[in-house]
Motif scaffolding. Sequence first.
Motif, PDB file in Angstrom:
ATOM      1  N   ARG A 161       1.171  -0.947   0.054  1.00  0.00           N
ATOM      2  CA  ARG A 161       0.139  -0.036  -0.121  1.00  0.00           C
ATOM      3  C   ARG A 161       0.747   1.109   0.088  1.00  0.00           C
ATOM      4  NH1 ARG A 161      -4.962  -1.366   4.185  1.00  0.00           N
ATOM      5  NH2 ARG A 161      -5.654  -3.172   3.082  1.00  0.00           N
ATOM      6  N   VAL A 162       0.555   2.162  -0.712  1.00  0.00           N
ATOM      7  CA  VAL A 162       1.469   3.202  -0.961  1.00  0.00           C
ATOM      8  C   VAL A 162       0.323   4.719  -1.068  1.00  0.00           C
ATOM      9  CG1 VAL A 162       3.455   2.147  -2.239  1.00  0.00           C
ATOM     10  CG2 VAL A 162       1.134   3.165  -3.404  1.00  0.00           C
ATOM     11  N   GLY A 187      -1.796  12.839  -1.927  1.00  0.00           N
ATOM     12  CA  GLY A 187      -2.394  12.012  -0.726  1.00  0.00           C
ATOM     13  C   GLY A 187      -3.579  10.839  -1.041  1.00  0.00           C
ATOM     14  N   ASP A 188      -3.640  10.616  -2.290  1.00  0.00           N
ATOM     15  CA  ASP A 188      -4.313   9.405  -2.777  1.00  0.00           C
ATOM     16  C   ASP A 188      -3.882   8.116  -2.212  1.00  0.00           C
ATOM     17  OD1 ASP A 188      -6.189  11.124  -3.930  1.00  0.00           O
ATOM     18  OD2 ASP A 188      -5.499  10.547  -5.988  1.00  0.00           O
ATOM     19  N   ARG A 189      -4.498   7.154  -1.568  1.00  0.00           N
ATOM     20  CA  ARG A 189      -4.154   5.846  -1.233  1.00  0.00           C
ATOM     21  C   ARG A 189      -4.290   4.852  -1.918  1.00  0.00           C
ATOM     22  NH1 ARG A 189      -6.546   4.638   3.295  1.00  0.00           N
ATOM     23  NH2 ARG A 189      -5.069   3.239   3.943  1.00  0.00           N
ATOM     24  N   LEU A 190      -3.441   3.876  -2.388  1.00  0.00           N
ATOM     25  CA  LEU A 190      -3.743   2.742  -3.283  1.00  0.00           C
ATOM     26  C   LEU A 190      -2.999   1.560  -2.617  1.00  0.00           C
ATOM     27  CD1 LEU A 190      -2.090   4.675  -6.542  1.00  0.00           C
ATOM     28  CD2 LEU A 190      -4.559   4.521  -5.845  1.00  0.00           C
ATOM     29  N   GLU A 191      -3.738   0.424  -3.119  1.00  0.00           N
ATOM     30  CA  GLU A 191      -3.151  -0.861  -3.000  1.00  0.00           C
ATOM     31  C   GLU A 191      -2.714  -1.585  -4.385  1.00  0.00           C
ATOM     32  OE1 GLU A 191      -4.182  -5.262  -0.653  1.00  0.00           O
ATOM     33  OE2 GLU A 191      -5.342  -3.352  -0.443  1.00  0.00           O
ATOM     34  N   VAL A 246      -2.519  -2.617 -12.116  1.00  0.00           N
ATOM     35  CA  VAL A 246      -3.867  -2.584 -11.511  1.00  0.00           C
ATOM     36  C   VAL A 246      -3.693  -2.357 -10.097  1.00  0.00           C
ATOM     37  CG1 VAL A 246      -5.960  -3.898 -11.242  1.00  0.00           C
ATOM     38  CG2 VAL A 246      -4.530  -4.259 -13.305  1.00  0.00           C
ATOM     39  N   CYS A 247      -4.514  -1.157  -9.498  1.00  0.00           N
ATOM     40  CA  CYS A 247      -4.517  -0.767  -8.286  1.00  0.00           C
ATOM     41  C   CYS A 247      -5.867  -0.617  -7.752  1.00  0.00           C
ATOM     42  CB  CYS A 247      -3.711   0.619  -8.112  1.00  0.00           C
ATOM     43  SG  CYS A 247      -1.981   0.480  -8.524  1.00  0.00           S
ATOM     44  N   GLN A 248      -5.957  -0.586  -6.232  1.00  0.00           N
ATOM     45  CA  GLN A 248      -7.114  -0.444  -5.619  1.00  0.00           C
ATOM     46  C   GLN A 248      -7.005   0.793  -4.844  1.00  0.00           C
ATOM     47  OE1 GLN A 248     -10.021  -1.973  -5.230  1.00  0.00           O
ATOM     48  NE2 GLN A 248     -10.772  -0.620  -3.438  1.00  0.00           N
ATOM     49  N   SER A 259       5.180  10.313  -7.654  1.00  0.00           N
ATOM     50  CA  SER A 259       6.051   9.625  -6.735  1.00  0.00           C
ATOM     51  C   SER A 259       5.130   9.155  -5.765  1.00  0.00           C
ATOM     52  CB  SER A 259       6.795  10.893  -6.025  1.00  0.00           C
ATOM     53  OG  SER A 259       7.592  11.417  -6.961  1.00  0.00           O
ATOM     54  N   PHE A 260       5.387   7.984  -4.952  1.00  0.00           N
ATOM     55  CA  PHE A 260       4.829   7.223  -4.143  1.00  0.00           C
ATOM     56  C   PHE A 260       5.584   7.006  -2.711  1.00  0.00           C
ATOM     57  CE2 PHE A 260       3.408   6.116  -8.340  1.00  0.00           C
ATOM     58  CZ  PHE A 260       2.055   6.445  -8.528  1.00  0.00           C
ATOM     59  N   VAL A 261       5.028   6.848  -1.578  1.00  0.00           N
ATOM     60  CA  VAL A 261       5.638   6.431  -0.546  1.00  0.00           C
ATOM     61  C   VAL A 261       4.925   5.333   0.093  1.00  0.00           C
ATOM     62  CG1 VAL A 261       4.611   8.126   1.062  1.00  0.00           C
ATOM     63  CG2 VAL A 261       6.635   7.228   1.703  1.00  0.00           C
ATOM     64  N   GLU A 262       5.575   4.426   0.650  1.00  0.00           N
ATOM     65  CA  GLU A 262       5.042   3.010   1.241  1.00  0.00           C
ATOM     66  C   GLU A 262       4.175   3.441   2.493  1.00  0.00           C
ATOM     67  OE1 GLU A 262       6.139  -1.672   2.281  1.00  0.00           O
ATOM     68  OE2 GLU A 262       7.602   0.035   2.201  1.00  0.00           O
ATOM     69  N   GLU A 263       3.086   2.719   2.570  1.00  0.00           N
ATOM     70  CA  GLU A 263       2.230   3.073   4.043  1.00  0.00           C
ATOM     71  C   GLU A 263       2.544   1.679   4.682  1.00  0.00           C
ATOM     72  OE1 GLU A 263      -2.067   4.654   3.973  1.00  0.00           O
ATOM     73  OE2 GLU A 263      -2.393   2.826   3.904  1.00  0.00           O
ATOM     74  N   MET A 264       3.364   2.002   5.867  1.00  0.00           N
ATOM     75  CA  MET A 264       3.285   0.845   6.706  1.00  0.00           C
ATOM     76  C   MET A 264       3.345   1.356   8.127  1.00  0.00           C
ATOM     77  SD  MET A 264       7.581   0.723   6.228  1.00  0.00           S
ATOM     78  CE  MET A 264       7.700  -0.559   7.768  1.00  0.00           C
TER      79      MET A 264
END
Length: 641
Positions: free
Chosen positions: A348-349, A371-375, A394-396, A426-431
Amino acid sequence: MEPVSLQDFVCALDPASLPRVLRVCSGVYFQGSIYEISGNECCLSTGDLIKVTQVCLQRVVCENPGTGQTIEIAPTFRGHFRPLTGPQSYGTLNELLSAATQHSKKLPICFMSTHRITTEARVVPEDQPLLLEAVEIHHGANYARCVLDTEAQQFVLHLPLSQKGPFWEWEPGAPRPLLQALQDSALKDLLFTCPTLPWHSLILRPQYEVQAIMHMRRTIVKIPSTLEVDVEDVTASSQHIHFIQPLLLSEALARGGPFPLTTEILEVPEGPPIFLSPWVASLQKGQRLCIHGLASPPWRVLVSTKGRKAPRHFMVSGAYQGKLRRRPREFSTAYDLLGALRPGQPLRVVATKDYEGDGVESPGFTSLAVGDRLEVLRCGQAHGAEGRDIDVLVCQRLSDQAGEEEEDYEQIDEDQILLPLYCSSSFVEEMNDGRRYSLEDLTTQFSLPCEVKVVVKDSSHPADTLPSFPGLRLEEKITEPFLVVSLDSNPAMCFEIPPRWLDLTVVEAKGRPGRPARPLPIATVQELADAFYYSLRRLPAFESQLPPPRPPKSEGLRGQKKQTSKGKGSQSSQVLELQQCPLLLKPRMKTLPQSAKNSSDTYSKVSAHKKGLRATKSNTKAPDDDEHDYEEVLGQFQNTL
């Protein structure tokens, strides 16, 4: 001992007396040749000392004494040789018979002629052994009754005693194998006969390979015995001489000990240093080292620093005892997201940069905002504009609030979006992982590359600099044998050297160090030079990776190659036509990394107009309404030129 040729010395040498020390009395040098030919020494200087350790028979040259012709046979030749003794020659058969009578020799007598003998019954070839059995009288004259033995049958010949020679008397001994015939010193320089060779008499000339040790030569020196050099045996007066034999660290590693081993550096490889550690300055000629053995574990991790400054690179041993905490990874494109996707590990990013996905080059793609969150779900291919296939991700899309996330998770198919792999957002991992890991656990549970922060330094390495960096990137895990080495002058400075990349030339020194009372404080972190680090990154494992996909060429650049006389109305209709082409997922992918291929074997079709999909921006305004008409400016600029 008087100087003799190397060939004569080797032929008379008793292998049981080895090793022998020789001094070169008359050197030899082949001008214009390389120092070694086919691995054999061809140049020796007068005064060189040679310690002969082994002599090996290479081949045997059989020479015909009458014609000088030669034949080479291998040491494994299975024929048997009979020595021919009595090398005195006689002018006629009568002289041969009289000499035998004087020496009380009884008939039969074996002899041969060095010239061909012609009789009425048969022609006797030269060097053909004959057996004189008796003396008979025919027609009032004395004749020698001789037997000619061939491979097919025996012939009886009557030769007059006045038959001229010269004739050689010989006494055939017992048949012997080749090696026994050469090792018997009493048979040296004698003629031999062998029924399996074309000549009836021959001379055996063996050729040996002399294996020896020379001063300051790292490997065993191989010298052919036929080298034209005179030597003198000085073994008795050279007992105090020690031959210094250099040794490479790779050779010490290959032979596996014995360790610990005290050595002295003879030569350091040329070139820029590969390590930037303090101990590198101590590796100089004359420095004594103690090699303690093979380092454990054999694997290392390449590490790069993260931050605003220029990155620094390190090689961290698997024995590193510091504690690490995972940090969110950063990705610059959707292709990087695909490379980080692993089966069974949700990714998730959060988008940190806006992305305008709907346009002439990429119609139907979803736009992203900060700020959009994707999986990330899987990869696939879609039918794009102009019939081209586009690699997509393909993302959620996840809700902005954590409470709504669980409710919307069941409606995955309704919230799926497509991102081209060249998407530059650009993306940053959500952890949310606050655990502390050891280096071994981290590399076992998670795939590399991985971003971490050292929260507890290695207590066994006081000079550990990794905790001072805000972030680290674990790039790659490599396996390479290292040797644990310490300085003899400073045993506390203990480090690890890879013989493959830093192969020092050393020589064994006197004395053996004792076993340390406590474990050695080995430096587990070594900083790498930039050039060496990037050479490691060019390993074959990275050469097979495909480059990231190139984004499509912008319409403005395409216009430069086309005719500029097209109207703006036709361009507008073309844009509308492209936007009406929906993106359809294809059930197959061609040019994606292997790791992404394993994540999913099937692809579901996703419509670009499903319910719940966030509205995309429209760029279908007429060119006249656009305040920034780049096509018109570009055309005016070309007309000006």
